[in-house]
Design a protein around this motif. Structure first.
Motif, short mmCIF file in Angstrom:
data_model
loop_
_atom_site.label_atom_id
_atom_site.label_comp_id
_atom_site.label_asym_id
_atom_site.label_seq_id
_atom_site.Cartn_x
_atom_site.Cartn_y
_atom_site.Cartn_z
N LEU A 44 0.82 -1.21 0.00
CA LEU A 44 0.00 0.00 0.00
C LEU A 44 0.86 1.26 0.00
CD1 LEU A 44 -2.84 -1.04 2.46
CD2 LEU A 44 -3.03 -0.68 -0.01
N GLU A 45 1.99 1.24 0.69
CA GLU A 45 2.89 2.40 0.72
C GLU A 45 3.42 2.75 -0.67
OE1 GLU A 45 5.74 1.25 3.69
OE2 GLU A 45 4.55 2.14 5.30
N ILE A 46 3.52 1.77 -1.53
CA ILE A 46 3.94 2.04 -2.90
C ILE A 46 2.99 3.06 -3.53
CG2 ILE A 46 4.28 1.07 -5.22
CD1 ILE A 46 5.03 -1.60 -3.79
N GLY A 47 1.71 2.96 -3.17
CA GLY A 47 0.70 3.89 -3.68
C GLY A 47 0.99 5.33 -3.28
N ASP A 74 12.32 6.75 -5.14
CA ASP A 74 11.66 6.46 -3.86
C ASP A 74 10.65 5.33 -4.04
OD1 ASP A 74 13.10 8.40 -2.50
OD2 ASP A 74 11.54 9.93 -2.69
N LEU A 75 9.92 5.35 -5.15
CA LEU A 75 8.94 4.30 -5.42
C LEU A 75 9.64 2.96 -5.61
CD1 LEU A 75 5.82 4.66 -7.58
CD2 LEU A 75 7.21 2.63 -7.76
N ILE A 76 10.75 2.96 -6.33
CA ILE A 76 11.50 1.72 -6.53
C ILE A 76 11.97 1.16 -5.18
CG2 ILE A 76 13.68 0.75 -7.43
CD1 ILE A 76 13.26 2.64 -9.88
N LEU A 77 12.45 2.02 -4.31
CA LEU A 77 12.91 1.55 -3.00
C LEU A 77 11.74 1.01 -2.18
CD1 LEU A 77 15.58 4.22 -2.01
CD2 LEU A 77 15.91 1.97 -3.04
N ALA A 78 10.59 1.66 -2.23
CA ALA A 78 9.41 1.15 -1.52
C ALA A 78 9.02 -0.22 -2.06
CB ALA A 78 8.25 2.13 -1.64
N CYS A 124 -1.39 -4.93 -5.63
CA CYS A 124 -2.41 -4.88 -4.56
C CYS A 124 -3.38 -6.05 -4.69
CB CYS A 124 -3.18 -3.56 -4.62
SG CYS A 124 -2.22 -2.12 -4.11
N GLN A 125 -3.80 -6.33 -5.90
CA GLN A 125 -4.70 -7.46 -6.11
C GLN A 125 -4.03 -8.77 -5.71
OE1 GLN A 125 -5.52 -6.76 -10.25
NE2 GLN A 125 -7.48 -5.77 -9.82
N VAL A 154 8.71 -2.47 -10.10
CA VAL A 154 10.09 -1.96 -10.18
C VAL A 154 10.48 -1.72 -11.63
CG1 VAL A 154 12.52 -2.53 -9.75
CG2 VAL A 154 10.79 -3.03 -8.01
N ARG A 155 10.17 -2.67 -12.50
CA ARG A 155 10.52 -2.57 -13.93
C ARG A 155 9.86 -1.34 -14.56
NH1 ARG A 155 8.96 -7.17 -14.98
NH2 ARG A 155 10.87 -8.20 -14.37
#
Length: 190
Positions: A44-47, A74-78, A124-125, A154-155
């Motif tokens: 969820l934090e990726i969101g 930051d998104l990649i690290l999450a 998420c799904q 990530v990709r």
């Protein structure tokens, strides 16, 4: 000129070890005992980082892709922390996911960011379907399915990052180092 395999392997191992350290730090900070709850929270934090990426995309119309690149990092690290939570042995899959697909080189950045959102929704799904959160469908996915979805996140983020940030590798390295240093207590959040 390509990097010798042993150098690439060493760099991938170093990156993954830093991701593990960040995950341990987050584990301690969040104080979540249940691994499925931690995994759900991290997906969820990726969101949250996706939202920041969208905001940076809107601001990037001024021509500065570096801030958008940092948001994507930051998104990649999450996603990396979520991936490490799902499978601590996913180093190779994570590093492979960072490789940029040349076919996205001409794709408009808005489309790449939308694709990133689609991949996050799929992750998420997968969390829902790995667990028994869905009484109607039950648990009909495996952790391997979730790992694959997180790698796709990530990709997609890496493809967008390389598309907008001419110094993508340096931006990623700097962002990772900053997060890693925080995880080992070198820099304190105020």
């Amino acid at each position: 000129m390509s990097t010798p395999p042993s150098t690439a392997d060493a760099a991938g191992t170093r990156v993954w070890q830093q991701i593990i350290s960040i995950r341990r730090w987050v584990d301690k900070e969040e104080r979540i005992d249940d691994s499925l709850e931690a995994l759900t929270t991290r997906v969820l934090e990726i969101g949250e980082y996706y939202s920041e990426t969208c905001e940076a995309l809107l601001a990037a119309n001024t021509g500065d892709g570096h801030e958008l690149g940092k948001a994507l990092c930051d998104l990649i690290l999450a996603a990396g922390v979520a991936l490490c939570t799902a499978d601590r042995e996913a180093q190779e899959a994570f590093v492979d996911s960072l490789a940029w697909d040349e076919h996205t080189g001409n794709e408009p950045i808005g489309r790449l960011v939308i694709k990133l959102g689609q991949e996050h929704v799929a992750a998420c799904q997968a969390v829902v379907r790995v667990s028994t959160y869905s009484p109607r469908k039950g648990a009909d996915r495996t952790m391997d399915d979730l790992v694959a979805k997180l790698c796709a996140v990530v990709r997609a983020a890496a493809a967008a990052m390389y598309r907008v940030d001419s110094a993508a590798e340096a931006t990623f390295t700097d962002t990772l180092e900053l997060a890693y240093n925080r995880s080992i207590g070198v820099v304190r959040l105020v």
